[in-house]
Design a protein around this motif. Structure first.
Motif, short mmCIF file in Angstrom:
data_model
loop_
_atom_site.label_atom_id
_atom_site.label_comp_id
_atom_site.label_asym_id
_atom_site.label_seq_id
_atom_site.Cartn_x
_atom_site.Cartn_y
_atom_site.Cartn_z
N ALA A 249 -2.73 -3.40 -2.37
CA ALA A 249 -3.69 -4.14 -3.20
C ALA A 249 -4.66 -3.19 -3.90
O ALA A 249 -5.05 -3.42 -5.05
CB ALA A 249 -4.46 -5.14 -2.33
N TYR A 250 -5.03 -2.11 -3.23
CA TYR A 250 -5.91 -1.11 -3.85
C TYR A 250 -5.23 -0.46 -5.04
O TYR A 250 -5.86 -0.23 -6.09
CB TYR A 250 -6.31 -0.07 -2.82
N LEU A 251 -3.94 -0.17 -4.92
CA LEU A 251 -3.21 0.40 -6.05
C LEU A 251 -3.18 -0.57 -7.23
O LEU A 251 -3.35 -0.17 -8.39
CB LEU A 251 -1.79 0.76 -5.60
N THR A 252 -2.99 -1.84 -6.94
CA THR A 252 -2.97 -2.84 -8.02
C THR A 252 -4.31 -2.89 -8.74
O THR A 252 -4.38 -2.94 -9.98
CB THR A 252 -2.63 -4.22 -7.44
N GLU A 253 -5.41 -2.88 -7.98
CA GLU A 253 -6.72 -2.93 -8.61
C GLU A 253 -6.99 -1.67 -9.44
O GLU A 253 -7.61 -1.74 -10.50
CB GLU A 253 -7.80 -3.07 -7.52
N VAL A 255 -4.77 0.10 -11.06
CA VAL A 255 -4.00 0.00 -12.30
C VAL A 255 -4.70 -0.94 -13.28
O VAL A 255 -4.79 -0.65 -14.49
CB VAL A 255 -2.57 -0.47 -11.99
N GLU A 256 -5.22 -2.05 -12.80
CA GLU A 256 -5.94 -2.98 -13.68
C GLU A 256 -7.19 -2.33 -14.25
O GLU A 256 -7.52 -2.51 -15.43
CB GLU A 256 -6.28 -4.25 -12.91
N ALA A 257 -7.92 -1.58 -13.42
CA ALA A 257 -9.12 -0.91 -13.92
C ALA A 257 -8.78 0.15 -14.95
O ALA A 257 -9.50 0.33 -15.94
CB ALA A 257 -9.89 -0.28 -12.75
N ALA A 258 -7.68 0.87 -14.77
CA ALA A 258 -7.28 1.88 -15.75
C ALA A 258 -6.87 1.24 -17.07
O ALA A 258 -7.17 1.77 -18.15
CB ALA A 258 -6.14 2.73 -15.18
N LEU A 259 -6.20 0.10 -17.01
CA LEU A 259 -5.81 -0.59 -18.24
C LEU A 259 -7.03 -1.07 -19.01
O LEU A 259 -6.99 -1.18 -20.24
CB LEU A 259 -4.90 -1.77 -17.92
N GLU A 288 -7.76 8.23 -8.80
CA GLU A 288 -8.48 7.24 -8.01
C GLU A 288 -7.78 6.89 -6.70
O GLU A 288 -8.42 6.43 -5.76
CB GLU A 288 -8.70 5.97 -8.83
N THR A 289 -6.47 7.07 -6.63
CA THR A 289 -5.74 6.73 -5.41
C THR A 289 -5.52 7.92 -4.50
O THR A 289 -5.08 7.75 -3.36
CB THR A 289 -4.37 6.12 -5.77
N ALA A 290 -5.80 9.13 -4.95
CA ALA A 290 -5.61 10.31 -4.09
C ALA A 290 -6.48 10.28 -2.84
O ALA A 290 -6.01 10.67 -1.77
CB ALA A 290 -5.86 11.58 -4.90
N PRO A 291 -7.76 9.83 -2.90
CA PRO A 291 -8.56 9.83 -1.67
C PRO A 291 -8.03 8.92 -0.58
O PRO A 291 -8.41 9.12 0.58
CB PRO A 291 -9.94 9.37 -2.16
N VAL A 292 -7.20 7.95 -0.89
CA VAL A 292 -6.69 7.05 0.15
C VAL A 292 -5.25 7.39 0.53
O VAL A 292 -4.57 6.56 1.14
CB VAL A 292 -6.78 5.58 -0.32
#
Length: 377
Positions: A249-253, A255-259, A288-292
């Motif tokens: 779900a974090y990855l989905t959010e 991607v939406e924020a980047a778009l 943004e996803t590297a820290p997780v």
């Protein structure tokens, strides 16, 4: 020898500052800059001593009653705040496990101990005793010693068989004990893991995710619906499972924020299209996803279309632009053909034309060429 100088009022008094002087010298060209006047007597001193230059920045204030404004100060660039860091101690490390043979051996010993305790207490049937070729039981019955033997053998069997786990290729086990991370198992085959530890399975294979239609915008701010294909995998299992509630779900959010920040150009554009947008999206989402503990390889728009409320208008606009480009191209080719024809006729001496005849010939050739190119093939 002495010289006498008389002070005469400057001729520039009573004249506007921006008016040119009588000798042809232009007035002050900059009207909105703050200036500092230098007295004339300082320019012609009898003794020229050493001049001291200060390296400190001079403070120039605006002159009163002149309407001049001070220089605007440059604003410092706004720096984006870094992403919050996950617990630095939460990093993937290998867990301590044993081969599966150790668990099988411990379980077999536990079962053997239970059978021996039952024979000791005289609870085994006579048929089982004869089949196992055991001596006759003394029939001591249940007592504290028998109960202790049962408990120890049962615990050994439960630990042996209960700790068996199967490691698969492309998967990993994240182990925790009483809420604390104890390590990750990436080994394959039959393994023995402490049965008191909580096991959470995670897929570490290369995965791809095709999103639903997400809201975006083109470089002109028009609403779009974009479907993206994300290629990613779990790099750090500890941070992916324990550093965030749901890493998918974090990855989905993300991607939406980047778009929402990166403009996406529809197919057929001239500003890089989906390739440039895909590169920018990949960099943003990967950062943004590297820290997780997630590793993103690519975020590519696979379908870009205008939102339903603006789709009809943009379709008509694109058709009109395409028609205008086609007409401009056709007109350019017609003009080149007419120029080439007239030039060849006059250079080779086939016709002699004055200005009026040349204009008429150009007009007729232009009409003929446009009519021929406008006919459907």
């Amino acid at each position: 020898m002495s010289t006498t100088t008389s002070h005469t009022p400057p001729e520039s008094e009573g004249r506007p500052e921006d008016a040119p002087e009588p000798g042809g010298r232009p007035g002050r060209p900059i009207q909105n800059e703050a200036t500092t006047e230098i007295p004339v007597h300082l320019l012609f001193r009898d003794r020229l001593g050493p001049v001291t230059v200060s390296l400190k920045p001079a403070v120039v204030a605006r002159r009163q009653d002149t309407g001049e404004q001070p220089l605007p100060r440059r604003r410092a660039p706004v720096r984006r705040r870094p992403l919050p860091e996950v617990d630095p101690e939460l990093a993937e490390r290998p867990a301590r496990v044993l081969p599966g043979a150790a668990g099988v051996l411990a379980g077999a010993c536990g079962i053997t101990g239970c059978l021996a305790t039952s024979w000791w207490a005289g609870l085994l049937p006579s048929g089982a005793v004869e089949a196992l070729r055991l001596p006759a039981s003394v029939g001591a019955g249940f007592g504290p010693a028998q109960w202790a033997a049962y408990a120890g053998a049962g615990a050994l069997g439960w630990c042996g068989f209960g700790g068996l786990a199967r490691g698969r290729t492309g998967g990993a086990w994240v182990l925790g004990l009483f809420g604390r991370y104890r390590g990750t198992v990436r080994r394959t085959g039959l393994l023995w893991v402490n049965p008191l530890m909580r096991r959470r399975r995670v897929d570490v294979r290369l995965r791809h995710w095709r999103s639903e239609a997400m809201a975006a915008a083109d470089p002109d701010g028009m609403a779009l619906r974009v479907v993206v294909l994300v290629v990613w995998r779990v790099r750090d299992t500890a941070r992916a499972l324990l550093g965030v509630e749901d890493h998918e779900a974090y990855l989905t959010e993300c991607v939406e924020a980047a778009l929402a920040r990166v403009p996406v150009e529809p197919a057929g554009g001239t500003r890089g299209g989906a390739t440039a947008a895909g590169g920018a999206l990949t960099r943003l989402v990967a950062e943004e996803t590297a820290p997780v503990g997630l590793e993103v390889f690519s975020v590519r728009p696979v379908r870009v279309e205008y939102a339903p409320e603006v789709a009809a208008v943009m379709h008509r606009r694109r058709i009109a632009a395409l028609d205008a480009r086609q007409r401009a191209s056709m007109l350019g080719s017609v003009v080149d053909s007419v120029e080439d024809t007239v030039t060849r006729l006059t250079v080779r001496g086939l016709v002699e034309l004055d200005d009026y005849e040349r204009k008429a010939l150009v007009r007729d050739l232009t009409v003929a060429f446009c009519s021929g190119r406008g006919e459907p093939s």
